[in-house]
Design a protein around this motif. Structure first.
Motif, PDB file in Angstrom:
ATOM      1  N   MET A 133     -42.666  27.547   9.601  1.00 45.12           N
ATOM      2  CA  MET A 133     -42.287  26.658   8.493  1.00 45.12           C
ATOM      3  C   MET A 133     -41.115  27.276   7.745  1.00 45.12           C
ATOM      4  O   MET A 133     -41.126  28.466   7.429  1.00 45.12           O
ATOM      5  CB  MET A 133     -43.462  26.458   7.532  1.00 45.12           C
ATOM      6  CG  MET A 133     -43.139  25.563   6.344  1.00 45.12           C
ATOM      7  SD  MET A 133     -44.571  25.213   5.304  1.00 45.12           S
ATOM      8  CE  MET A 133     -44.932  26.815   4.643  1.00 45.12           C
ATOM      9  N   SER A 134     -40.097  26.461   7.496  1.00 46.42           N
ATOM     10  CA  SER A 134     -38.956  26.933   6.722  1.00 46.42           C
ATOM     11  C   SER A 134     -38.600  25.874   5.690  1.00 46.42           C
ATOM     12  O   SER A 134     -38.149  24.783   6.035  1.00 46.42           O
ATOM     13  CB  SER A 134     -37.760  27.202   7.648  1.00 46.42           C
ATOM     14  OG  SER A 134     -36.680  27.700   6.912  1.00 46.42           O
ATOM     15  N   LEU A 135     -38.830  26.198   4.432  1.00 51.21           N
ATOM     16  CA  LEU A 135     -38.618  25.250   3.348  1.00 51.21           C
ATOM     17  C   LEU A 135     -37.348  25.590   2.585  1.00 51.21           C
ATOM     18  O   LEU A 135     -36.969  26.753   2.459  1.00 51.21           O
ATOM     19  CB  LEU A 135     -39.805  25.280   2.385  1.00 51.21           C
ATOM     20  CG  LEU A 135     -41.173  24.927   2.973  1.00 51.21           C
ATOM     21  CD1 LEU A 135     -42.254  25.153   1.928  1.00 51.21           C
ATOM     22  CD2 LEU A 135     -41.207  23.492   3.475  1.00 51.21           C
ATOM     23  N   THR A 136     -36.693  24.571   2.055  1.00 50.53           N
ATOM     24  CA  THR A 136     -35.533  24.788   1.206  1.00 50.53           C
ATOM     25  C   THR A 136     -35.998  25.295  -0.162  1.00 50.53           C
ATOM     26  O   THR A 136     -37.180  25.193  -0.520  1.00 50.53           O
ATOM     27  CB  THR A 136     -34.741  23.493   1.006  1.00 50.53           C
ATOM     28  OG1 THR A 136     -35.567  22.562   0.274  1.00 50.53           O
ATOM     29  CG2 THR A 136     -34.341  22.884   2.342  1.00 50.53           C
ATOM     30  N   THR A 137     -35.068  25.825  -0.922  1.00 51.51           N
ATOM     31  CA  THR A 137     -35.398  26.284  -2.274  1.00 51.51           C
ATOM     32  C   THR A 137     -35.935  25.133  -3.116  1.00 51.51           C
ATOM     33  O   THR A 137     -36.881  25.303  -3.893  1.00 51.51           O
ATOM     34  CB  THR A 137     -34.155  26.898  -2.941  1.00 51.51           C
ATOM     35  OG1 THR A 137     -33.719  28.024  -2.184  1.00 51.51           O
ATOM     36  CG2 THR A 137     -34.467  27.337  -4.369  1.00 51.51           C
TER      37      THR A 137
ATOM     38  N   ALA B 106     -51.920  35.031  -6.439  1.00 52.55           N
ATOM     39  CA  ALA B 106     -51.389  35.159  -5.082  1.00 52.55           C
ATOM     40  C   ALA B 106     -50.420  36.327  -4.957  1.00 52.55           C
ATOM     41  O   ALA B 106     -50.193  36.828  -3.855  1.00 52.55           O
ATOM     42  CB  ALA B 106     -50.704  33.860  -4.665  1.00 52.55           C
ATOM     43  N   MET B 107     -49.852  36.763  -6.070  1.00 52.34           N
ATOM     44  CA  MET B 107     -48.952  37.923  -6.074  1.00 52.34           C
ATOM     45  C   MET B 107     -49.664  39.186  -6.537  1.00 52.34           C
ATOM     46  O   MET B 107     -49.023  40.163  -6.920  1.00 52.34           O
ATOM     47  CB  MET B 107     -47.732  37.640  -6.969  1.00 52.34           C
ATOM     48  CG  MET B 107     -46.854  36.506  -6.475  1.00 52.34           C
ATOM     49  SD  MET B 107     -45.272  36.354  -7.361  1.00 52.34           S
ATOM     50  CE  MET B 107     -45.839  35.853  -9.001  1.00 52.34           C
ATOM     51  N   GLU B 108     -51.001  39.150  -6.515  1.00 54.66           N
ATOM     52  CA  GLU B 108     -51.819  40.292  -6.936  1.00 54.66           C
ATOM     53  C   GLU B 108     -51.507  40.715  -8.369  1.00 54.66           C
ATOM     54  O   GLU B 108     -51.458  41.885  -8.705  1.00 54.66           O
ATOM     55  CB  GLU B 108     -51.656  41.468  -5.968  1.00 54.66           C
ATOM     56  CG  GLU B 108     -52.105  41.119  -4.551  1.00 54.66           C
ATOM     57  CD  GLU B 108     -52.022  42.282  -3.606  1.00 54.66           C
ATOM     58  OE1 GLU B 108     -53.086  42.822  -3.237  1.00 54.66           O
ATOM     59  OE2 GLU B 108     -50.890  42.655  -3.250  1.00 54.66           O
TER      60      GLU B 108
ATOM     61  N   GLU C 161     -44.416  32.748   1.740  1.00 59.81           N
ATOM     62  CA  GLU C 161     -45.684  33.471   1.854  1.00 59.81           C
ATOM     63  C   GLU C 161     -46.505  33.318   0.583  1.00 59.81           C
ATOM     64  O   GLU C 161     -47.713  33.042   0.621  1.00 59.81           O
ATOM     65  CB  GLU C 161     -45.380  34.944   2.125  1.00 59.81           C
ATOM     66  CG  GLU C 161     -46.549  35.885   1.980  1.00 59.81           C
ATOM     67  CD  GLU C 161     -46.108  37.332   1.792  1.00 59.81           C
ATOM     68  OE1 GLU C 161     -46.935  38.129   1.315  1.00 59.81           O
ATOM     69  OE2 GLU C 161     -44.944  37.665   2.098  1.00 59.81           O
ATOM     70  N   ILE C 162     -45.862  33.488  -0.563  1.00 65.35           N
ATOM     71  CA  ILE C 162     -46.573  33.393  -1.841  1.00 65.35           C
ATOM     72  C   ILE C 162     -47.013  31.960  -2.112  1.00 65.35           C
ATOM     73  O   ILE C 162     -48.117  31.720  -2.625  1.00 65.35           O
ATOM     74  CB  ILE C 162     -45.691  33.939  -2.975  1.00 65.35           C
ATOM     75  CG1 ILE C 162     -45.527  35.458  -2.804  1.00 65.35           C
ATOM     76  CG2 ILE C 162     -46.276  33.613  -4.351  1.00 65.35           C
ATOM     77  CD1 ILE C 162     -44.447  36.070  -3.668  1.00 65.35           C
TER      78      ILE C 162
ATOM     79  N   ALA D 221     -50.140  31.307  -0.106  1.00 67.30           N
ATOM     80  CA  ALA D 221     -51.265  32.038  -0.687  1.00 67.30           C
ATOM     81  C   ALA D 221     -51.732  31.388  -1.984  1.00 67.30           C
ATOM     82  O   ALA D 221     -52.938  31.280  -2.239  1.00 67.30           O
ATOM     83  CB  ALA D 221     -50.868  33.493  -0.928  1.00 67.30           C
ATOM     84  N   ALA D 222     -50.790  30.926  -2.801  1.00 62.74           N
ATOM     85  CA  ALA D 222     -51.146  30.295  -4.074  1.00 62.74           C
ATOM     86  C   ALA D 222     -51.842  28.953  -3.841  1.00 62.74           C
ATOM     87  O   ALA D 222     -52.783  28.601  -4.564  1.00 62.74           O
ATOM     88  CB  ALA D 222     -49.901  30.105  -4.930  1.00 62.74           C
ATOM     89  N   GLU D 223     -51.388  28.198  -2.845  1.00 67.63           N
ATOM     90  CA  GLU D 223     -52.059  26.940  -2.526  1.00 67.63           C
ATOM     91  C   GLU D 223     -53.483  27.197  -2.036  1.00 67.63           C
ATOM     92  O   GLU D 223     -54.405  26.428  -2.345  1.00 67.63           O
ATOM     93  CB  GLU D 223     -51.250  26.164  -1.493  1.00 67.63           C
ATOM     94  CG  GLU D 223     -49.956  25.590  -2.073  1.00 67.63           C
ATOM     95  CD  GLU D 223     -49.105  24.853  -1.058  1.00 67.63           C
ATOM     96  OE1 GLU D 223     -48.295  24.001  -1.474  1.00 67.63           O
ATOM     97  OE2 GLU D 223     -49.232  25.132   0.160  1.00 67.63           O
TER      98      GLU D 223
END
Length: 208
Positions: free
Chosen positions: A1-5, A23-25, A173-174, A177-179
């Motif tokens: 998966m590659s998402l735009t900003t 998600a970022m600890e 990645e974050i 993880a957050a989702e």
């Protein structure tokens, strides 16, 4: 998966900042003193960074001319609370330019006016005192805001709980993880509410 900003910003905007922070600890979370200056303010977008002398907004004016639509202008104002670095006039100009919001480690003013023009602003304090306009400053450089290092292009998200900074190199990645954190918490909340409803039903039956 590659998402735009833009896609990353939109999906992160849909998540509560506590989920992103988890998600970022618990890293990347700004000092709790930096919060929305009006109720309900929310923002998400890539950081356009500004480093300015305390109490001086000359480089914020320059940032308005260079930032792109959708950017969040992130300002290291050296934590100074004595003079506001922006108010509703800059907020209205930024709104016209498509800026997504401001995060300022310093003070701002015209909180009601900023709400009226719909410009989300997260800041350390409010003050009626106006700024100087002499410089010096810098644009597009790494800055420290609320105890967090922010690089140009990092994604900044703000809501009622505060603001977080998602490093651009780890944004996908974050996000995932957050989702996952949000989904897990939603399932746990459903279980808690279901248990409460069951307990109420048992109590009602026992009372009959």
């Amino acid at each position: 998966m590659s998402l735009t900003t833009e896609q990353l910003s939109q999906r992160l905007a849909a998540l509560p900042t506590p989920n992103i922070g988890d998600a970022m600890e618990r890293l990347g979370v700004l000092d709790s003193a930096i919060k929305s200056v009006w109720p309900g303010g929310r923002l998400a977008g890539p950081a356009f960074t500004v480093w300015t002398r305390a109490g001086d907004n000359a480089y914020i004016h320059r940032a308005l001319a260079e930032a792109a639509p959708g950017d969040v202008i992130v300002v290291n104002g050296q934590g100074d609370e004595s003079r506001a670095l922006m108010g509703d006039l800059i907020g209205a100009r930024a709104r016209n330019a498509g800026i997504a919001g401001f995060v300022i480690d310093g003070a701002v003013r015209d909180a009601v006016g900023l709400e009226q023009v719909g410009m989300p602003v997260f800041a350390r304090a409010t003050s009626p005192a106006g700024p100087y306009k002499n410089g010096p400053g810098a644009l597009g450089c790494p800055v420290a805001v609320g105890g967090v290092a922010v690089l140009p292009g990092d994604i900044v998200v703000g809501d009622a709980d505060g603001a977080v900074v998602v490093p651009s190199a780890r944004a996908e990645e974050i996000l995932l993880a957050a989702e996952a954190v949000q989904q897990d918490e939603a399932e746990r909340m459903r279980a808690i509410l279901a248990a409460a409803n069951d307990a109420e039903e048992v109590a009602a039956c026992a009372a009959r």
